[in-house]
Scaffold this active site. Structure first.
Site, PDB file in Angstrom:
ATOM      1  N   GLY A  19       0.820  -1.202   0.000  1.00  0.00           N
ATOM      2  CA  GLY A  19       0.000   0.000   0.000  1.00  0.00           C
ATOM      3  C   GLY A  19       0.854   1.251   0.000  1.00  0.00           C
ATOM      4  O   GLY A  19       2.031   1.212   0.361  1.00  0.00           O
ATOM      5  N   GLN A  78       3.086   9.951   1.593  1.00  0.00           N
ATOM      6  CA  GLN A  78       4.384   9.289   1.412  1.00  0.00           C
ATOM      7  C   GLN A  78       5.117   9.783   0.165  1.00  0.00           C
ATOM      8  O   GLN A  78       6.315   9.580   0.026  1.00  0.00           O
ATOM      9  CB  GLN A  78       4.214   7.765   1.328  1.00  0.00           C
ATOM     10  N   CYS A  83       6.856  -0.490   6.443  1.00  0.00           N
ATOM     11  CA  CYS A  83       6.370   0.696   5.755  1.00  0.00           C
ATOM     12  C   CYS A  83       7.452   1.158   4.789  1.00  0.00           C
ATOM     13  O   CYS A  83       8.628   1.182   5.149  1.00  0.00           O
ATOM     14  CB  CYS A  83       6.080   1.791   6.783  1.00  0.00           C
ATOM     15  N   LEU A  84       7.062   1.530   3.585  1.00  0.00           N
ATOM     16  CA  LEU A  84       8.040   1.999   2.600  1.00  0.00           C
ATOM     17  C   LEU A  84       8.755   3.255   3.088  1.00  0.00           C
ATOM     18  O   LEU A  84       9.849   3.566   2.641  1.00  0.00           O
ATOM     19  CB  LEU A  84       7.349   2.263   1.255  1.00  0.00           C
ATOM     20  N   HIS A  92      -3.227   0.596   8.279  1.00  0.00           N
ATOM     21  CA  HIS A  92      -1.914   1.232   8.183  1.00  0.00           C
ATOM     22  C   HIS A  92      -1.955   2.455   7.249  1.00  0.00           C
ATOM     23  O   HIS A  92      -1.479   3.538   7.602  1.00  0.00           O
ATOM     24  CB  HIS A  92      -0.906   0.187   7.668  1.00  0.00           C
ATOM     25  N   GLU A  93      -2.547   2.265   6.065  1.00  0.00           N
ATOM     26  CA  GLU A  93      -2.552   3.352   5.077  1.00  0.00           C
ATOM     27  C   GLU A  93      -3.453   4.508   5.507  1.00  0.00           C
ATOM     28  O   GLU A  93      -3.113   5.673   5.306  1.00  0.00           O
ATOM     29  CB  GLU A  93      -2.990   2.839   3.700  1.00  0.00           C
ATOM     30  N   HIS A 137      -1.814   6.827   7.847  1.00  0.00           N
ATOM     31  CA  HIS A 137      -0.912   7.792   7.186  1.00  0.00           C
ATOM     32  C   HIS A 137      -1.628   9.119   6.916  1.00  0.00           C
ATOM     33  O   HIS A 137      -1.013  10.181   6.970  1.00  0.00           O
ATOM     34  CB  HIS A 137      -0.433   7.243   5.830  1.00  0.00           C
TER      35      HIS A 137
HETATM   36 ZN    ZN Z   1       3.325   3.083   5.527  1.00  0.00          ZN
END
Ligand code: ZN
Length: 157
Positions: A46, A51, A88-89, A130-131, A134
């Site tokens: 995701g 991000q 997480c990226l 999670h997303e 953000h």
């Molecule tokens: Zn993330």
């Protein structure tokens, strides 16, 4: 279509509350297309707009079958609980132990502004939570129990 730079957790953009999307225009579509390329290139599950430095309520999730585009998403139902490794990226190379609902249902708009619902269990349920976090400037590192050790990560493989 283009790749966008993924910000890491030191960037202020990742700690801000994002604004709702009001224009479902070409700019939004370009953002979504770029986010999709960026997610696939990074091999993630995701990606949220902050991000890539855009403070708008936009998230994409790769369900394995399709790339879901979630605009102005809200979690409307959760069920159960799961505890597991989460990455997480924007936090490269690290994983944490995070408790999440097992199941989550979201309500969101598509790229044309039409409302729809999507649901997911296990990894996808976790990813929705999670997303969406953000979009409120929350990283998993703020809700995790602790980082996983190298040893624990190897044991998970
Ligand atoms: Zn993330």
């Amino acid at each position: 279509m283009a790749l966008r730079n993924i910000l890491t957790d030191k960037e202020p953009a990742l700690h801000k509350v994002c604004r709702p999307v009001v224009s479902f225009d070409r700019k939004l579509h370009t953002l979504l297309d770029d986010m999709k390329d960026t997610l696939l290139e990074a091999n993630g599950v995701g990606l949220a707009a902050p991000q890539v430095g855009i403070l708008r309520r936009v998230v994409i999730v790769d369900t394995g079958e399709e790339i879901l585009e979630l605009i102005n998403p809200e979690i409307i139902q959760t069920d159960g609980e799961q505890e597991g490794a989460e990455g997480c990226l924007s936090v490269p190379g690290r994983y944490g132990l995070v408790k999440r609902p097992y199941y989550a249902k979201v309500r969101a708009q598509d790229r044309y502004g039409n409302w729809f619902e999507a649901e997911g269990e296990e990894l996808i349920g976790r990813c929705f939570c999670h997303e969406l976090d953000h979009l409120d400037g929350i990283l998993y590192t703020q809700v995790m129990e602790r980082f996983l050790t190298e040893e624990e990560l190897n044991a998970e493989d």
